[in-house]
Design an enzyme around this catalytic site. Structure first.
Site, PDB file in Angstrom:
ATOM      1  N   ARG A 119       3.564  40.666   6.094  1.00 25.12           N
ATOM      2  CA  ARG A 119       5.081  40.122   6.142  1.00 25.12           C
ATOM      3  C   ARG A 119       5.921  41.184   6.091  1.00 25.12           C
ATOM      4  NH1 ARG A 119       6.852  36.703   1.753  1.00 25.12           N
ATOM      5  NH2 ARG A 119       5.006  35.465   1.546  1.00 25.12           N
ATOM      6  N   GLY A 120       7.176  40.975   6.521  1.00 28.11           N
ATOM      7  CA  GLY A 120       8.181  42.018   6.787  1.00 28.11           C
ATOM      8  C   GLY A 120       8.369  42.503   8.231  1.00 28.11           C
ATOM      9  N   ALA A 121       9.495  42.559   8.637  1.00 26.70           N
ATOM     10  CA  ALA A 121       9.415  42.908  10.175  1.00 26.70           C
ATOM     11  C   ALA A 121       8.889  44.055  10.398  1.00 26.70           C
ATOM     12  CB  ALA A 121      11.244  42.953  10.402  1.00 26.70           C
ATOM     13  N   GLY A 122       8.976  45.194   9.653  1.00 35.75           N
ATOM     14  CA  GLY A 122       8.333  46.421   9.935  1.00 35.75           C
ATOM     15  C   GLY A 122       6.773  46.501   9.860  1.00 35.75           C
ATOM     16  N   ARG A 143       2.927  34.437  15.707  1.00 35.76           N
ATOM     17  CA  ARG A 143       4.326  34.201  14.857  1.00 35.76           C
ATOM     18  C   ARG A 143       5.462  34.380  16.043  1.00 35.76           C
ATOM     19  NH1 ARG A 143       4.498  36.103   9.545  1.00 35.76           N
ATOM     20  NH2 ARG A 143       6.783  35.975   9.300  1.00 35.76           N
ATOM     21  N   CYS A 152      23.799  42.255  -0.804  1.00 37.50           N
ATOM     22  CA  CYS A 152      22.552  41.756  -0.994  1.00 37.50           C
ATOM     23  C   CYS A 152      21.604  43.025  -1.321  1.00 37.50           C
ATOM     24  CB  CYS A 152      21.977  41.286   0.320  1.00 37.50           C
ATOM     25  SG  CYS A 152      20.568  39.844   0.187  1.00 37.50           S
ATOM     26  N   SER A 168      19.452  45.785   0.915  1.00 38.31           N
ATOM     27  CA  SER A 168      18.771  45.925   2.200  1.00 38.31           C
ATOM     28  C   SER A 168      18.385  47.673   2.080  1.00 38.31           C
ATOM     29  CB  SER A 168      19.797  46.012   3.494  1.00 38.31           C
ATOM     30  OG  SER A 168      19.648  46.891   4.471  1.00 38.31           O
ATOM     31  N   ASP A 215      19.243  41.071   9.560  1.00 39.87           N
ATOM     32  CA  ASP A 215      17.661  40.518   9.697  1.00 39.87           C
ATOM     33  C   ASP A 215      17.631  40.359  11.282  1.00 39.87           C
ATOM     34  OD1 ASP A 215      16.173  38.756   8.043  1.00 39.87           O
ATOM     35  OD2 ASP A 215      16.443  37.564   9.891  1.00 39.87           O
ATOM     36  N   LYS A 244      14.449  45.284  15.240  1.00 41.48           N
ATOM     37  CA  LYS A 244      15.401  43.983  14.592  1.00 41.48           C
ATOM     38  C   LYS A 244      16.060  43.622  15.789  1.00 41.48           C
ATOM     39  CE  LYS A 244      14.834  44.565   9.894  1.00 41.48           C
ATOM     40  NZ  LYS A 244      15.578  45.107   8.628  1.00 41.48           N
TER      41      LYS A 244
END
Lengths: 310, 310, 310, 310, 310, 310
Positions: free
Chosen positions: A19-22, A62, A129, A131, A198, A234
């Site tokens: 998981r996680g975009a990278g 996904r 947040c 990041s 995101d 992204k």
């Protein structure tokens, strides 16, 4: 060839083990590399068809993850651009996969270095947040000896601001924290805003943690530069053909216990969309771009360009 | 004459026994009435001098309260405008004091009636924090049979939104609540915004609970009408001679426990300033005015006009 | 070679037998294909020179038509990019001509599919005049089962709105029609605006039926997204070197009978220019682009790029 | 090979014997050509390494000059793109160097021709300071027979407006001159503004003579088109990786004699930054571009694109 | 006393025999004068009560007409302000009634004179629909010898522009007419816009013929001054207590014959609302005011001020 | 009575012996007082007629001076409002004249005190040209112990900035001076702008030294508060009935010696107009007002109100 190892990676992506975009993106690139290395195709045509199949197979795990198709298309461009036989094409795929993985791994660090060029000595930098890319910019600037301080929202409902506060404190940077609704009131003391993303749409709009667009609006009104730190994977390719980025609404319990508010509807949207006109710069690991260049990034890197399959 | 009763009222205001803008104002008007009724002055000049003294005495108890000088000046205008001897002037003061008390007592109800004219059937109305005047507008509109719903912020750090939520629910109006940072994201579903005011400056700027100016900015951007419900005694006379409305910062503990964030500065500004250009209308108990008329309200009602003592 | 067939096509374009941006463009591409197929040139150099000549010949028939040079340049890029001898270059031209013709023929349908992604269930969509591309977006969205309705101007002086009204009605979509001057008054009920384009400049400005820019301005003020549906061959290459799009003024009689207004000057401008800042997206058959990418479209597709002949 | 001639050129750049953005750029391209022609390298790898070394050597002489790295990178792209051995690469470098020199020499003339297309008969054109590119646009339009007139600032502190005034007068164009602070007052009489540029950033921001951004702001407010005439070698590559364009402050004596103002600080910033949103078009020798395309120009021409060394 | 004559006037207003904002207002003032002159009341109290009754009686005939309550309140202020007995109050009423009638009769002429001061020699003045006040400004300026020309919309659906065109032509003023949707395209040639008003709200918003707000928006965008010519009796008192000006929708047949468009809904809103921020000045017969002073006009002239009955 | 002394004063105004808005106004008030004291009229009617005559006589000497009619009308209101015979009216005139003279004499000091309330410790305050009212605000704030510094334009063509620089230096306030065209570049370092006014129109627009409106625009863009310091007698009554404030153009020689620029037209406008929307506050000796209250000031103080002679 869709080897067992490829299948295992695909399965990991599907079950959200990866998981996680990278991480998703790098796993996909690696899977393509493995598939290419293990192919037994005899000619270019067969080989390409096999690779397309592998790519589609991995993407299907996904389909809503932004970074997944980006990684696959980045790698496949190596195949399509290569001229010659199976070996040349395989080499194209492997080198593009390696390149993607390396560049992606170093992205946060690179973004920090590039972005820090835009932070000046004495700046008060606001963030929101938690990041890693945005914090990388801030921490790199501080390490360069610039005397900066950080202004930080608490980021309801999850208080990710608390996490950032501790992380920044650990880095030794003076920090001030406040409720999300105090942003406009305090923005006059701020010199720059740096947030993460995101995903980034083809028109330069930025999807990020709820509250981001409100900060961008206040920064725009007060003429405070608003920077977005975002890895190139992204950037959202589907927006080129009109697909909208959907905004997830999470469990109301994160906001307040519904039991205490019978009859009251509690909404908990997790993200919002900041229009490109409020974004001054996007800091990527491949350079700083104006939001109007988001379209170019997507088509240059990932091949969602005219004439290629969309 | 500064009778014991007058002194008692002054003491009550000073010790904050008497609190709330409306109550302070009405107590001051009453004190002036008592002082006038008990005066033993023989001629107009002496009587006026005595009244000025009483007024200054009462004002000195809480010079920073917005409604206090308003009440006093409203009453004193009755004296200054009256022509004739002690009796006529006394009558001027008494009748102005009565008038002020009555009008102030009915203000919330009157604001509700007037403001409800601007709420349409089917409207989604956003509000913030917990203002009786703003809620009066919403509840009156609902009682008139208009099918409306309310969008409501939680209003960190004190969660006054929770109080409002229960109050609106009790009135039977459908309500949706969310974190403060979701305002811009949800504003497109909203038809009107109605908030209260702590004070209103001569240039139409509105001081209210932290977060208000951010909502006003988002409403302005989305072209959603933004209404302020404010009793006239909240209009700030001192702003006419350049005094600024100071913004109180409250205890950081309301935001987060400083023990958990050693080294982090926590700020807790309680109010912010919404510029007049983001305010469409101010709903007062004496009618609806554009913010550019705040100056006229202050000079018409309270005599902070040209030529009079400032 | 400029065969008789090529000449016939050129003549058709010149005499306006062949009319409409799409038809002109496809005819020009076809003529180039024919010229290439019939060439008797022995070497690449001669062949290329012959093709340039054919291209100039065809362009000279209607130098002001936007789509004509686009088609020619699109095809010629096939020649210039090809490496090798006459056969490879000819193949380059023929395949680019076929590609252009096919893509152009399917453009309206493709625009409908892509654009429909941006129409949501329940939307009220405003359109103006009678654009096949814009209507394609609306009708495709409706066919997908989205419950939409259309708001429609009458489009004086020619009342093309009447034609659109009947066409939309036939598709079964609920429609409301009104005079052109009611746009700003009714825009608050509208969720999206979709219009066509006569041409698109390199800076993203859109030339379209008179009244379009006024609608765009009202949409911009009301924060209603404004979409332009435009085939890529409508992007105006000449604007890259500073040529302005001229705005035709048509016969005053279309507005009112001059006999009834002796001495009064009647003006009838047919088009106006909508600046890029009021355009949210341009929907092309090759994807959705922000107006700032118009420059990239023109140089990518038609070769008005740096280093090539301008 | 870094021959004596190459060293001499480098020395000339360093000592500012060679000055002016265009001259520096052409000298650098020439030096690269000489280095390539004199290389004795035996294979492609050695040759390329030698060329990189030469390029770095030349760039180090004046690292802050915008046009210097642009020229070097433009030339080196010829090397990198060439395939084959030493001869092919050398040929690539030589032809790119020749191309750059020629294009750069003709740039002012070309800008004049392209820009003049945007000047209409009867226009009043405002300009500022003394830019050869901007004046080329004006003079070319006038030579084409357009009856235009020029509005001209005096351009304190150096009064370069006086130089422009005489130059325009010599060309026979009616001219009106005034103080810099009269721009907003007189802008309503103006149809177009054309100024030059010192450098153009990747986001389209324009660095030019102090006062330019103020004129752009006034033009933007009055809806007067604002054009920048700039050779492509003025586009600033370093801004892509976040480097800021530094604004030089010159000797206070140019403003007023400090002896007459003891204790007063006199500041003399020479340039200011005009944000992209106030720039309608940039006129380059390679075509007219919107400022949002600055990013594309830099990466297309000079190779500051993704994947290449930054 | 409500004499037969008073009843006759009231009947005339009710049955729309008496129509037009000015005529209704003057008839109401006259009726009040008659009622006052014929009263047989013996004391001030009885007399005032009688007058209030008469006023209410007359107002009840057409409660939605803007000018009716204005006339009545203007006259009644004469009664309320007068001090003394029946004779003094009667005199107050009669003189206020005469004053109102005279001022109202001369209003169009006076507006012409005052407004013409703002038209300069050489101006191109745009107007919309057919307003006597607006045309009075234009014609007066022309009579003063100013060389002006008029730009004129056709004003669909009723083509009142045709009526204006003939009227302006008769006055000898050069005139250009065009469709409503060409306003933004042609506004650059325009120096001033002058339109009439149906009513003016307390916040300075102007209700006028459909299309007006669109012209105001285009004028605002192009920085062209936008003037409204309006008699003071058109200022809407009810807006002070929140009543909204309702926008009438007229018969669809005026737009297109519904028989030809079965299934199509045709809307025909007759008016729209121009927000105060787009109005530069309102020209009244009592002077030129900024829209922010509308509130003051209403309370000064008609007594909708604080403390009086609302 | 128009005594010799009155004639002498009128002559002094006419010949510009008496100059400066304040001095002219005070001389006019004094002349009215003298005329009233020396009148031999026997009844109120004759006396008033005589005073009107005197007022007209004095006004005729310099009809374009803004402060002259203001002073006269201010005094005459004393006559019109007074009730009773010659003595009461005379007393009215004399007391109003005294009041006007006193208030006007103290205006600069009073403006300083009121305005200083809006300057904060640590502020950088920008000013332009050489206005006593503006400098009074700055110097008073400094005397109060606030650590401020001043940013100052040179104010071409007359370099009044040099005069201001010396004056501020004398007061001990740190000062930075620069050319007029550097304002936008340096405005980010500025916290407040304070300038004077030549006259203020009824709509709040401010006429002041050339360059002022450009500073206001830059301040507005950068969200820096822009204050105007202006005595009330500078509010322009004629603008209420549509008269425009004319902008004087002075001798070109002040800009550059025309002999050195044969054929070049040199323009030298002395003033420009700052629109009300760029003015945050106007600081008068009677309090701070928003520009939208300019209309109220003029009618309240000088009687250019409804019903009075205009």
């Amino acid at each position: 060839m869709i080897t067992n190892e490829v299948k295992k990676i695909a399965h990991g992506i599907k079950t959200m083990e990866i998981r996680g975009a990278g991480k998703i993106a790098r796993a996909a690139a690696l899977a393509m590399k493995i598939a290419a290395e293990n192919s037994k195709a005899k000619n270019a045509e067969d080989f390409l068809a096999e690779m397309e199949k592998a790519s589609n197979f991995i993407e299907s795990t996904r389909p809503s993850a932004v970074s997944l198709p980006n990684a696959l298309r980045y790698v496949m461009r190596g195949a399509r651009k290569a001229e010659g036989g199976v070996d040349e094409i395989r080499e194209g795929i492997v080198s593009r996969a390696d390149e993607f993985i390396k560049s992606s791994e170093e992205a946060v660090k690179k973004i920090g270095e590039i972005g820090a060029n835009r932070i000046s000595d004495g700046d008060t930098v606001m963030t929101h947040c938690n990041s890693q890319s945005a914090l990388s910019v801030i921490k790199t600037a501080f390490k360069q000896g610039k005397k900066i301080q950080v202004y930080l929202t608490e980021a309801r409902p999850f208080y990710q601001g608390h996490i950032s506060a501790r992380e920044i404190l650990k880095a030794g940077i003076p920090t001030t924290m406040f409720v999300d609704s105090a942003v406009r009131h305090l923005i006059r003391d701020v010199d720059k805003v740096v947030v993460g993303a995101d995903s980034v749409a083809a028109n330069g709009a930025v999807v990020n943690k709820i509250g981001t667009s409100q900060i961008a609006l206040a920064a725009h009104e007060a003429r405070v530069p608003f920077f977005v730190a975002a890895e190139t994977y992204k950037f959202h390719p589907g927006t080129l053909v009109g697909r909208l980025v959907e905004i997830e609404e999470r469990d109301p319990k994160e906001v307040a216990d519904p039991k205490n508010f019978p009859g009251i509807k509690i909404r908990n949207p997790s993200f919002d969309v900041t229009p490109a006109e409020y974004v001054d710069l996007i800091i990527t690991e491949r350079g700083i771009i104006p939001p109007s260049a988001a379209y170019a990034i997507i088509s240059d890197l990932f091949g969602w360009e005219f004439g290629e399959k969309t």
